[in-house]
Motif scaffolding. Structure first.
Motif, PDB file in Angstrom:
ATOM      1  N   GLU A 135      11.090  17.379  12.008  1.00 56.66           N
ATOM      2  CA  GLU A 135      11.912  18.530  12.400  1.00 56.66           C
ATOM      3  C   GLU A 135      11.748  18.771  13.901  1.00 56.66           C
ATOM      4  O   GLU A 135      10.625  18.838  14.406  1.00 56.66           O
ATOM      5  N   LEU A 136      12.859  18.891  14.601  1.00 57.62           N
ATOM      6  CA  LEU A 136      12.815  19.184  16.034  1.00 57.62           C
ATOM      7  C   LEU A 136      12.493  20.659  16.252  1.00 57.62           C
ATOM      8  O   LEU A 136      13.124  21.532  15.651  1.00 57.62           O
ATOM      9  N   VAL A 137      11.506  20.940  17.084  1.00 57.83           N
ATOM     10  CA  VAL A 137      11.136  22.310  17.423  1.00 57.83           C
ATOM     11  C   VAL A 137      11.394  22.504  18.913  1.00 57.83           C
ATOM     12  O   VAL A 137      10.714  21.942  19.760  1.00 57.83           O
ATOM     13  N   ILE A 138      12.435  23.289  19.225  1.00 60.08           N
ATOM     14  CA  ILE A 138      12.845  23.461  20.619  1.00 60.08           C
ATOM     15  C   ILE A 138      12.098  24.646  21.241  1.00 60.08           C
ATOM     16  O   ILE A 138      12.192  25.771  20.741  1.00 60.08           O
TER      17      ILE A 138
ATOM     18  N   ARG B 103       8.184  18.033  14.871  1.00 57.80           N
ATOM     19  CA  ARG B 103       7.165  18.517  13.932  1.00 57.80           C
ATOM     20  C   ARG B 103       6.963  17.561  12.769  1.00 57.80           C
ATOM     21  O   ARG B 103       7.930  17.129  12.123  1.00 57.80           O
ATOM     22  N   GLN B 104       5.688  17.222  12.518  1.00 63.45           N
ATOM     23  CA  GLN B 104       5.288  16.600  11.260  1.00 63.45           C
ATOM     24  C   GLN B 104       4.720  17.709  10.377  1.00 63.45           C
ATOM     25  O   GLN B 104       3.905  18.503  10.854  1.00 63.45           O
ATOM     26  N   ASP B 105       5.106  17.741   9.112  1.00 59.63           N
ATOM     27  CA  ASP B 105       4.543  18.741   8.195  1.00 59.63           C
ATOM     28  C   ASP B 105       3.198  18.222   7.711  1.00 59.63           C
ATOM     29  O   ASP B 105       3.087  17.595   6.647  1.00 59.63           O
ATOM     30  N   ILE B 106       2.161  18.470   8.498  1.00 60.41           N
ATOM     31  CA  ILE B 106       0.840  17.904   8.221  1.00 60.41           C
ATOM     32  C   ILE B 106       0.238  18.497   6.956  1.00 60.41           C
ATOM     33  O   ILE B 106      -0.421  17.799   6.172  1.00 60.41           O
TER      34      ILE B 106
ATOM     35  N   HIS C 207       0.825  -1.205   0.000  1.00 59.67           N
ATOM     36  CA  HIS C 207       0.000   0.000   0.000  1.00 59.67           C
ATOM     37  C   HIS C 207       0.861   1.259   0.000  1.00 59.67           C
ATOM     38  O   HIS C 207       1.949   1.299   0.552  1.00 59.67           O
ATOM     39  N   CYS C 208       0.334   2.274  -0.668  1.00 58.66           N
ATOM     40  CA  CYS C 208       1.035   3.551  -0.824  1.00 58.66           C
ATOM     41  C   CYS C 208       0.812   4.407   0.413  1.00 58.66           C
ATOM     42  O   CYS C 208      -0.321   4.638   0.830  1.00 58.66           O
ATOM     43  N   VAL C 209       1.895   4.895   0.982  1.00 55.31           N
ATOM     44  CA  VAL C 209       1.839   5.639   2.237  1.00 55.31           C
ATOM     45  C   VAL C 209       2.392   7.044   2.065  1.00 55.31           C
ATOM     46  O   VAL C 209       3.350   7.266   1.327  1.00 55.31           O
ATOM     47  N   VAL C 210       1.778   7.973   2.767  1.00 53.30           N
ATOM     48  CA  VAL C 210       2.364   9.297   2.998  1.00 53.30           C
ATOM     49  C   VAL C 210       2.496   9.433   4.507  1.00 53.30           C
ATOM     50  O   VAL C 210       1.547   9.150   5.246  1.00 53.30           O
ATOM     51  N   GLY C 211       3.649   9.852   4.974  1.00 55.17           N
ATOM     52  CA  GLY C 211       3.822  10.015   6.415  1.00 55.17           C
ATOM     53  C   GLY C 211       5.224  10.461   6.753  1.00 55.17           C
ATOM     54  O   GLY C 211       6.090  10.588   5.879  1.00 55.17           O
ATOM     55  N   THR C 212       5.434  10.686   8.025  1.00 53.84           N
ATOM     56  CA  THR C 212       6.720  11.154   8.526  1.00 53.84           C
ATOM     57  C   THR C 212       7.648   9.973   8.793  1.00 53.84           C
ATOM     58  O   THR C 212       7.188   8.865   9.068  1.00 53.84           O
TER      59      THR C 212
END
Length: 341
Positions: A334-337, A303-306, A169-174
């Motif tokens: 991406e880490l968001v501090i 962070r996930q780029d939703i 199956h085709c996935v989009v995700g982090t």
């Protein structure tokens, strides 16, 4: 005296045929497509049942290719936590972006929340309903095998989730494992050495986040991270987090929460129990939902780029509706501090 006869089973779709044959929908799909993965005896039995009941190979898939409803189905399977609500911050954020993208492309959205435990054919029935042109599944939950089976014979489906090498199956995700590494590295950099993970590692995405964090603990020589099973449903999560903190207070100095929602609940409970964050316990969440900027103190998170994920889901689905086979899309975390770590 006339003999009582059982009514002849009605075979409307591939799911009905699978039930009659006592096999999975994927096995039926592969058998009717002549795939060698199905042994000859099983394939012959399925083909005979299809002929007997007037079911033409691939009639469901070809019918769906012809129809134009202008509607895309969006389904959320909750196999790992049946009490989780669609109002969860992650779902609402992704659904909002999906609605924007689909509207821009001229499609309406039909939403379903399903509990697979009480609806084993949830995906087959949805795609065979005749009401949608294609489907987006939000989360693999514990339904990986079901999604894989359907993907074998149904092209216009894209899934938000975790990518595994070799899956159909085709996935989009982090990249969830990398995200877990970023979270654990930040906790360690902030001085935390005894870490726990809040979340249900039975869910595929959460398991990958936990595994990534364990990678870092092993590399840095830290004790193995303790997984503390925590539901996402609000009626359970708060009490479970309270119990986890009470049990482990004084023994831990870092918490990696599988979602920002769990992290926010954790902050509330730490404050209630008089434990300073980040003074005594460092905390990192995952998602970077709007709530992460509103907690006190503001939440350090991965962070996930939703928004980009929603664009990817719709773009890949449209290509698959046009008959194209697409690769999965894995987005970088991406880490968001902020202030909690």
């Amino acid at each position: 005296m006339t003999e009582d006869r059982q009514p002849r089973p009605v075979v409307r779709n591939i799911s009905d045929l699978a039930r009659l044959a006592g096999v999975s929908t994927g096995t039926v799909s592969r058998a009717l497509a002549g795939k060698s993965l199905v042994n000859a005896k099983t394939r012959e039995r399925i083909e005979a049942l299809a002929r007997e009941h007037g079911f033409r190979p691939n009639q469901m898939a070809s019918g769906l290719r012809r129809q134009k409803t202008g509607v895309i189905g969006v389904v959320i399977p909750l196999g790992h936590d049946s009490r989780q609500q669609v109002s969860d911050g992650f779902f609402m954020t992704l659904l909002g972006h999906l609605a924007d993208e689909l509207t821009r492309e001229g499609y309406d959205l039909m939403l379903r929340r399903v509990v697979p435990e009480t609806d084993a054919d949830w995906l087959d029935r949805f795609i065979g309903s005749g009401m949608i042109d294609g489907v987006i599944v939000i989360g693999q939950s514990d339904q990986y095998d079901r999604i894989e089976d359907v993907a074998e014979g149904y092209l216009p489906m894209v899934v938000w989730g975790n990518h595994t090498e070799g899956q159909r199956h085709c996935v989009v995700g982090t990249d969830n494992r990398l995200g877990g590494r970023l979270a654990a590295e930040r906790l360690a950099a902030a001085g935390a050495r005894r870490l726990v993970f809040l979340g249900d590692t039975g869910a595929i995405e959460f398991a990958a986040r936990f595994a990534g964090a364990q990678d870092v603990a092993a590399r840095l020589g830290l004790p193995p991270i303790i997984a503390l099973p925590t539901h996402l449903s609000p009626d359970r999560a708060s009490a479970e987090i309270a119990g986890h903190i009470a049990q482990h207070a004084g023994q831990i100095d870092g918490i990696f929460a599988a979602t920002d929602t769990l992290a926010a609940l954790c902050l509330t409970e730490l404050r209630r129990q008089g434990i300073a964050a980040p003074g005594t316990i460092k905390l990192v969440g995952f998602d970077d939902l709007p709530i992460a900027r509103q907690t006190v103190p503001p939440l350090t998170t991965v962070r996930q780029d939703i928004a980009a994920g929603a664009r990817g889901l719709v773009e890949l689905l449209l290509r698959r509706l046009a008959g194209e086979t697409t690769e999965s899309l894995v987005l970088p975390p991406e880490l968001v501090i902020r202030e909690t770590a």
